[in-house]
Design a protein around this motif. Structure first.
Motif, PDB file in Angstrom:
ATOM      1  N   ASP A  36       7.283 -15.575  41.997  1.00 47.33           N
ATOM      2  CA  ASP A  36       6.335 -14.591  42.514  1.00 47.33           C
ATOM      3  C   ASP A  36       6.296 -14.622  44.044  1.00 47.33           C
ATOM      4  OD1 ASP A  36       3.985 -12.706  41.829  1.00 47.33           O
ATOM      5  OD2 ASP A  36       3.092 -14.137  43.232  1.00 47.33           O
ATOM      6  N   GLU A  37       6.353 -15.814  44.615  1.00 44.86           N
ATOM      7  CA  GLU A  37       6.348 -15.947  46.074  1.00 44.86           C
ATOM      8  C   GLU A  37       7.639 -15.378  46.677  1.00 44.86           C
ATOM      9  OE1 GLU A  37       4.877 -16.628  49.721  1.00 44.86           O
ATOM     10  OE2 GLU A  37       3.810 -16.848  47.815  1.00 44.86           O
ATOM     11  N   ARG A  40       7.345 -11.677  46.625  1.00 46.60           N
ATOM     12  CA  ARG A  40       6.468 -11.238  47.711  1.00 46.60           C
ATOM     13  C   ARG A  40       7.224 -11.222  49.047  1.00 46.60           C
ATOM     14  NH1 ARG A  40       3.514 -13.830  51.522  1.00 46.60           N
ATOM     15  NH2 ARG A  40       1.618 -12.781  52.283  1.00 46.60           N
ATOM     16  N   THR A 234      -0.395  -6.435  42.596  1.00 39.33           N
ATOM     17  CA  THR A 234       0.975  -5.908  42.567  1.00 39.33           C
ATOM     18  C   THR A 234       1.287  -5.000  43.754  1.00 39.33           C
ATOM     19  OG1 THR A 234       0.255  -4.063  41.161  1.00 39.33           O
ATOM     20  CG2 THR A 234       1.080  -6.034  40.048  1.00 39.33           C
ATOM     21  N   TYR A 236       1.707  -4.406  48.000  1.00 41.60           N
ATOM     22  CA  TYR A 236       1.942  -5.017  49.311  1.00 41.60           C
ATOM     23  C   TYR A 236       1.873  -3.902  50.364  1.00 41.60           C
ATOM     24  CZ  TYR A 236       3.800  -8.602  46.215  1.00 41.60           C
ATOM     25  OH  TYR A 236       3.939  -9.519  45.210  1.00 41.60           O
ATOM     26  N   LYS A 259       5.800  -5.712  37.979  1.00 44.13           N
ATOM     27  CA  LYS A 259       6.113  -6.901  38.765  1.00 44.13           C
ATOM     28  C   LYS A 259       6.191  -8.161  37.889  1.00 44.13           C
ATOM     29  CE  LYS A 259       3.901 -10.091  41.916  1.00 44.13           C
ATOM     30  NZ  LYS A 259       2.682 -10.381  42.681  1.00 44.13           N
TER      31      LYS A 259
END
Length: 527
Positions: A36-37, A40, A234, A236, A259
């Motif tokens: 997940d990181e 991102r 979800t 950004y 995501k």
């Protein structure tokens, strides 16, 4: 294995299994967070690239429009010297003199920013060019008086061109000021944003559905995709269309509705493999634990069976020994009636032991399919009457009663006379044994579709729900509390189930603690 060791073993196995599962879940969670990181990070890189490209695209479009207009005027620009740089150097060894000059010349085309936006103010648009000259004077090229205005250089290099740094800085400041008050729709379009996003996402291998929107001061603008819905987990964002001071009211928001699925898909093979191993371990553990419990139960059953059979044989053996000792007595041996009485006791007790052995052997043969059970059409109600006759003496001794309620209109079934009679006798005997007061038994028959149903209802002590599930298991006996005169070895009802199953029937029990039991036999009729 004693109970304490068994419990400790089960506890340790359970703790180990729980530990393995928790470690696997921790690994899956950690991997998901790491992915997940990474997702991102990639998403923010994409957004920054998109922001830069939108800014560059806007500047290029503005510069193109300026250049196009400037070229179309055909006017000679006004030139004036802005600054002249002068550099002088003399080599003491070679006596050569190097002179470098750089003159910055602004070219004013008479074009102001107000042409593009009336709110832009009086900012003149200029180009900047640089005229650079390098001259080298050798010693023999100088006259005796040294370097003068009439001296001719040995080497002369001249260069000129646009001063790109100043040019770019001016245009950046200019177009940002000019375009600051324009509406967002005239600066970028949804198609442009989507195309740039699509290219950057493809390049970053974030191949998952996305939605986007441009917000101004926290409110959505018309620049967005049709399905955009804001979601904190979800979505950004990155600022776009920065002004000359690096500030902006606009943000580009990018949302990935799938995501979690995309992030999880990268670790799916290892997760499936990990979960598969956990399931295998869990099944193996459950099976091993079940086997341990079964072995413990079998061990306990075997011990109970041996103790019970020992008790069952001990009483008749003791009775036979006492009868034989009595017969040996000179006073008794002369009394024919007493001898006959003791001989009958010996015969009855021997018969009782023989019946116990036969029950055990019968169950063993049934399990091995070695018992030949031949069936013939017969009237079920006749067998019920015969079974009642078999237990009549015991019933009279207990001062009990059996009432029959034959409601079946069809009662012909394929039966084995000996074994099915034993089934009914066992059930009736069981009903009498577990009655505290004098036994009151009701026997019912009825037809349900193509079956005949036999119900044997008693007024005994009943049994718990747990006991009802095990009552047909071998060697199982319900605890009778204060009822201590109940004898048996837990094989009678197991035998009943085996015989009924062999007759393609079903047997089960309905009972309530303290309110008696009802044994139900369901057999298929002959059409």
């Amino acid at each position: 294995m004693n109970k304490t060791r068994f419990r400790i073993l089960v506890l340790l196995m359970s703790i180990s299994l729980i530990g393995i599962i928790l470690v696997q879940l921790y690994w899956i969670n950690s991997s998901f967070q790491k992915n997940d990181e990474q997702f991102r990070h990639h998403a923010l890189v994409v957004l920054n690239n998109v922001s830069q490209k939108l800014n560059d695209k806007e500047m290029v479009d503005f510069y193109t429009s300026v250049k196009k207009f400037r070229d179309s005027t055909g006017r000679e620009p006004k030139k004036e010297q802005l600054k002249k740089l002068f550099y002088y150097e003399k080599d003491s060894n070679t006596k050569e003199i190097l002179i470098y000059t750089n003159t910055i010349v602004p070219e004013d085309f008479g074009l102001s920013a107000s042409f593009f936006d009336k709110n832009a103010g009086k900012i003149n648009i200029k180009d900047y060019s640089a005229n650079r000259k390098t001259e080298i004077y050798k010693d023999n090229s100088l006259d005796g008086s040294g370097l003068t205005t009439n001296s001719q250089p040995s080497v002369s290099i001249q260069k000129s061109g646009m001063l790109e740094i100043l040019d770019r800085v001016q245009f950046e400041l200019l177009y940002k000021d000019v375009l600051l008050n324009r509406p967002i729709q005239s600066r970028i379009s949804s198609k442009l944003v989507n195309d740039v996003l699509n290219f950057e996402l493809y390049k970053s291998e974030l191949k998952t559905p996305y939605e986007f929107a441009v917000y101004k001061n926290g409110l959505a603008t018309k620049i967005k995709s049709e399905e955009f819905r804001y979601d904190k987990n979800t979505t950004y964002s990155v600022p776009i269309l920065l002004d000359a001071d690096g500030k902006t009211d606009y943000k580009l928001l990018l949302r990935f509705p799938n995501k979690a699925k995309f992030v999880f898909s990268s670790m799916l093979p290892m997760t499936i493999l990990s979960l598969l191993f956990v399931v295998i371990i869990l099944v193996t553990y459950t099976s091993a634990l079940k086997q341990l419990i079964m072995q413990k139960q079998i061990s306990e059953i075997k011990t109970d069976f041996i103790n019970n059979m020992t008790h069952e044989f001990k009483t008749p053996i003791a009775t036979i020994n006492l009868a034989l000792d009595a017969i040996k007595n000179p006073k008794i041996i002369e009394d024919r009636d007493k001898v006959q009485k003791y001989l009958q006791m010996i015969k009855d007790e021997n018969k009782r032991m023989h019946a116990q052995v036969e029950n055990v052997l019968r169950i063993s043969k049934l399990e091995k399919n070695e018992l030949d059970i031949k069936k013939e059409p017969a009237n079920v109600e006749d067998f019920i009457e015969d079974a009642i006759e078999h237990v009549s003496l015991i019933l009279e001794d207990r001062e009990g009663e059996i009432y029959t309620h034959f409601n079946a209109t069809r009662n012909t079934v394929l039966l084995n006379d000996v074994h099915f009679t034993n089934v009914l006798v066992n059930i009736l005997d069981n009903a009498m044994k577990y009655s505290v007061d004098r036994p009151i038994i009701n026997v019912y028959t009825e037809n349900i579709k193509d079956f005949i149903v036999i119900k044997v209802e008693d007024n005994g002590i009943g049994m718990s729900k747990a006991a009802q599930k095990k009552v047909f298991d071998k060697f199982f006996r319900e605890h009778t509390g204060d009822l201590h005169n109940v004898k048996g070895h837990g094989l009678g009802l197991a035998y009943v189930k085996q015989i009924v199953d062999d007759h393609n029937g079903h047997v089960f029990v309905e009972s309530e603690k303290g309110k008696g039991s009802t044994f139900i036999i369901k057999l298929p009729l002959i059409n």
